[in-house]
Design a protein around this motif. Structure first.
Motif, mmCIF file in Angstrom:
data_model
loop_
_atom_site.group_PDB
_atom_site.id
_atom_site.type_symbol
_atom_site.label_atom_id
_atom_site.label_comp_id
_atom_site.label_asym_id
_atom_site.label_seq_id
_atom_site.Cartn_x
_atom_site.Cartn_y
_atom_site.Cartn_z
ATOM 1 N N PRO A 40 21.020 24.201 7.221
ATOM 2 C CA PRO A 40 22.314 24.026 6.539
ATOM 3 C C PRO A 40 22.130 23.436 5.139
ATOM 4 N N PRO A 41 23.009 23.796 4.190
ATOM 5 C CA PRO A 41 22.897 23.237 2.832
ATOM 6 C C PRO A 41 23.164 21.725 2.826
ATOM 7 N N ALA A 42 22.722 21.101 1.745
ATOM 8 C CA ALA A 42 22.852 19.635 1.644
ATOM 9 C C ALA A 42 24.313 19.212 1.580
ATOM 10 N N THR A 43 24.675 18.280 2.438
ATOM 11 C CA THR A 43 25.979 17.599 2.327
ATOM 12 C C THR A 43 25.706 16.123 2.578
ATOM 13 N N PRO A 44 26.478 15.232 1.989
ATOM 14 C CA PRO A 44 26.183 13.812 2.199
ATOM 15 C C PRO A 44 26.269 13.400 3.663
ATOM 16 N N ILE A 45 27.237 13.986 4.386
ATOM 17 C CA ILE A 45 27.376 13.604 5.792
ATOM 18 C C ILE A 45 26.552 14.551 6.657
ATOM 19 N N TYR A 47 25.682 15.983 10.487
ATOM 20 C CA TYR A 47 26.406 16.161 11.753
ATOM 21 C C TYR A 47 25.435 16.421 12.895
ATOM 22 N N TYR A 55 24.136 9.638 6.718
ATOM 23 C CA TYR A 55 24.367 9.923 5.304
ATOM 24 C C TYR A 55 23.026 10.252 4.651
ATOM 25 N N THR A 57 21.171 11.654 0.692
ATOM 26 C CA THR A 57 21.267 12.182 -0.680
ATOM 27 C C THR A 57 20.663 13.588 -0.660
ATOM 28 N N PRO A 58 20.910 14.416 -1.709
ATOM 29 C CA PRO A 58 20.321 15.767 -1.707
ATOM 30 C C PRO A 58 18.798 15.737 -1.550
ATOM 31 N N ASP A 95 24.581 28.146 5.721
ATOM 32 C CA ASP A 95 25.406 27.762 6.862
ATOM 33 C C ASP A 95 25.789 28.984 7.684
ATOM 34 N N PHE A 96 25.478 30.161 7.150
ATOM 35 C CA PHE A 96 25.870 31.404 7.808
ATOM 36 C C PHE A 96 24.606 32.058 8.367
ATOM 37 N N ASP A 99 24.257 35.997 8.627
ATOM 38 C CA ASP A 99 24.058 36.625 7.311
ATOM 39 C C ASP A 99 22.634 36.414 6.832
ATOM 40 N N TYR B 93 29.380 8.026 -2.584
ATOM 41 C CA TYR B 93 29.205 8.888 -1.407
ATOM 42 C C TYR B 93 28.278 10.075 -1.686
ATOM 43 N N GLY B 94 28.520 10.762 -2.805
ATOM 44 C CA GLY B 94 27.811 12.028 -2.972
ATOM 45 C C GLY B 94 26.986 12.209 -4.221
ATOM 46 N N GLY B 97 22.586 9.767 -6.030
ATOM 47 C CA GLY B 97 21.176 10.182 -6.138
ATOM 48 C C GLY B 97 20.917 11.011 -7.387
ATOM 49 N N ARG B 295 26.326 32.147 -3.266
ATOM 50 C CA ARG B 295 26.298 32.003 -1.807
ATOM 51 C C ARG B 295 27.686 31.637 -1.332
ATOM 52 N N SER B 298 30.461 27.109 3.330
ATOM 53 C CA SER B 298 31.061 27.059 4.674
ATOM 54 C C SER B 298 32.172 26.016 4.741
ATOM 55 N N ARG B 300 32.300 23.724 6.928
ATOM 56 C CA ARG B 300 31.613 22.448 7.179
ATOM 57 C C ARG B 300 31.272 21.760 5.854
ATOM 58 N N GLU B 301 30.725 22.552 4.915
ATOM 59 C CA GLU B 301 30.329 21.979 3.625
ATOM 60 C C GLU B 301 31.562 21.537 2.833
ATOM 61 N N SER B 304 32.957 18.391 4.203
ATOM 62 C CA SER B 304 32.125 17.211 3.964
ATOM 63 C C SER B 304 32.483 16.542 2.633
ATOM 64 N N TRP B 305 33.114 17.296 1.723
ATOM 65 C CA TRP B 305 33.586 16.712 0.448
ATOM 66 C C TRP B 305 35.069 16.378 0.498
#
Lengths: 149, 327
Positions: A40-45, A47, A55, A57-58, A95-96, A99, B93-94, B97, B295, B298, B300-301, B304-305
């Motif tokens: 999955p791509p980077a997100t701060p949270i 799951y 949490y 960072t990228p 995330d897909f 695909d 939060y985001g 970094g 791209r 999603s 989900r992404e 998350s923001w």
């Protein structure tokens, strides 16, 4: 018959079983395999089972993704090495998953996608196939072999 | 605050995307933050978005009422304070970094205005129109008339200046208008007008009245926190317009309407950042992000923001709104 088999994994027990079976099929057919993982791509949270657990960072996320990909793909590489099957590992960020699997199969010119009936998500007993597997089955331009355990 | 929120996203994206590329930070959160911010601050002043204009037409709020109203700070100061706190929270939060940059020169970016005359005329007209809108009470014409007159006279001046400004022709400008949005809003007002005429809104106000009579603060709290998730899932303009009318009915029944108008306006705008369904501006932001990063993004992404942003700003604005307006 098949010369290049794509073995997608999401790290679940079933997908690893499926990949091992795919390696054995490749050995029987004299084919090579590509082990594939979509992170999955980077997100701060972060799951786990749809619940936020941490949490990152990228930079931290990238390190973690690399580590996880190495672990999941490494298991398939080891199985292939033990069986004497040529194996390449490929990981992407998406995330897909369906695909990404289809894109990887087209780019690597795979002639068979060998995947598990279910992944990590969804209810295994409630449906015959997982949603990503269904999408790959519906859209794949090459044969798809579904491994059901 | 001064420009429609979709236009703000389209204006800011060409500034933000080269910066994100130069700083090697993902474009998606940057563009989404612009979308959230544009949507959020659209309600700070009367001309930024449709909900404040609805408040103007339903309750008669004027330009300066959005700054200071009945001796209390209103939309602009409260949303500005909320925005600053939210910005700090979202940085932590985001974005903490991300690389620090001391000057734009470090990024190797070069920005210049291709046609200075065109830029000067457009900016001057824009400022003039905003000023006229702020002085609407004294000019004595409708807000829509000022906006329409400003746009038409700008097109006329640009046509008179001809090739010197290289502006789009009148026909092209008219074609570029978001006609779907224009007809959507016409239909929306007609629909809510129908609800009012058929006394459905009066029934809604009657149903809400006991809650506000028993405990006004609890009523305002329920209105605020029920609105936040609802406008995250349905288009917020229709919801806000319906409840503005219902609050006006409550006002006629003796319940103090203004704290409720403001709480509805803020929760209706802040909550709409939750998903793309809540605000069309976010759809534009998401499309730009997907195009830039080549791209799909999603749910989900996106969540998350949007969830942290909406939670933080809704909580801060609720606290300020309750302290300043309700309690």
């Amino acid at each position: 018959m098949f010369k290049h088999i794509l073995l997608p994994t999401d790290g679940s027990r079933l997908s690893l079983q499926s990949a091992r079976a795919g390696v054995l099929l490749a050995k029987a057919l004299g084919a090579r395999v590509t082990a594939f993982f979509a992170a999955p791509p980077a997100t701060p949270i972060l799951y786990r089972a749809m619940l936020p657990v941490g949490y990152a960072t990228p930079g931290e996320h990238e390190k973690m993704t690399r580590k996880v990909a190495r672990k999941y793909l490494g298991a398939i590489e080891r199985a292939a090495a033990a069986a004497g099957v040529r194996c390449e590992a490929l990981s992407v960020t998406s995330d897909f998953a369906a695909d990404a699997i289809l894109k990887a199969a087209a780019r690597r010119r795979c002639d068979l996608i060998f995947m598990a009936s279910h992944g990590r998500r969804g209810l295994r007993r409630a449906s015959l196939l997982g949603s990503e597997t269904q999408k790959v089955l519906s859209l794949a331009p090459v044969p798809v072999l579904v491994y059901r355990a | 605050m001064f420009v429609d929120n979709v236009v703000t996203i389209l204006m800011m994206a060409p500034v933000a995307l080269p910066l994100a590329r130069a700083m090697r930070i993902p474009a998606t959160p940057v563009i989404l933050m612009i979308g959230f911010g544009a949507n959020f601050m659209g309600t700070a002043l009367i001309i930024g978005d449709l909900p404040p204009q609805m408040l103007h037409s339903v309750a008669g709020a004027e330009f300066f009422d959005f700054l200071w109203h009945f001796g209390k700070p209103s939309s602009f100061p409260i949303l500005m304070a909320t925005f600053l706190v939210t910005l700090g929270a979202m940085y932590s939060y985001g974005f903490r970094g991300a690389k620090r940059v001391a000057s734009p020169g470090e990024l190797g970016l070069d920005a210049r205005i291709p046609n200075r005359l065109f830029a000067a005329v457009v900016v001057a007209w824009f400022i003039g129109t905003v000023l006229a809108m702020s002085l609407r009470e004294y000019i004595g014409v409708k807000l829509g008339f000022i906006a329409f007159a400003g746009a038409l006279s700008l097109m006329l001046v640009l046509a008179l200046l001809g090739d010197r400004v290289k502006a789009a022709s009148f026909e092209e400008s008219i074609q570029a208008l978001d006609w779907r949005a224009v007809f959507f809003y016409i239909a929306l007002f007609a629909l809510v007008g129908g609800l009012e005429k058929s006394h459905v809104l009066a029934m809604l106000a009657d149903a809400m009245k006991p809650l506000f009579e028993q405990d006004y603060a609890l009523g305002a709290t329920v209105l605020y926190w029920v609105t936040v998730p609802i406008v995250g899932l349905v288009e917020h303009d229709a919801y806000i317009l319906t409840f503005l009318h219902a609050i006006r009915e409550l006002g006629e029944a003796g319940i103090e309407p203004w704290p409720l108008y403001w709480m509805l306006l803020w929760s209706g705008t802040l909550g709409s950042n939750l998903t793309v369904a809540g605000a069309p501006a976010l759809y534009v932001a998401l499309s730009l992000a997907e195009k830039e990063e080549k791209r799909k993004v999603s749910l989900r992404e996106f969540l998350s923001w949007s969830v942290p942003f909406t939670l933080v700003c809704s909580l801060v604005c609720y606290a300020l709104g309750m302290i300043i307006w309700v309690l």
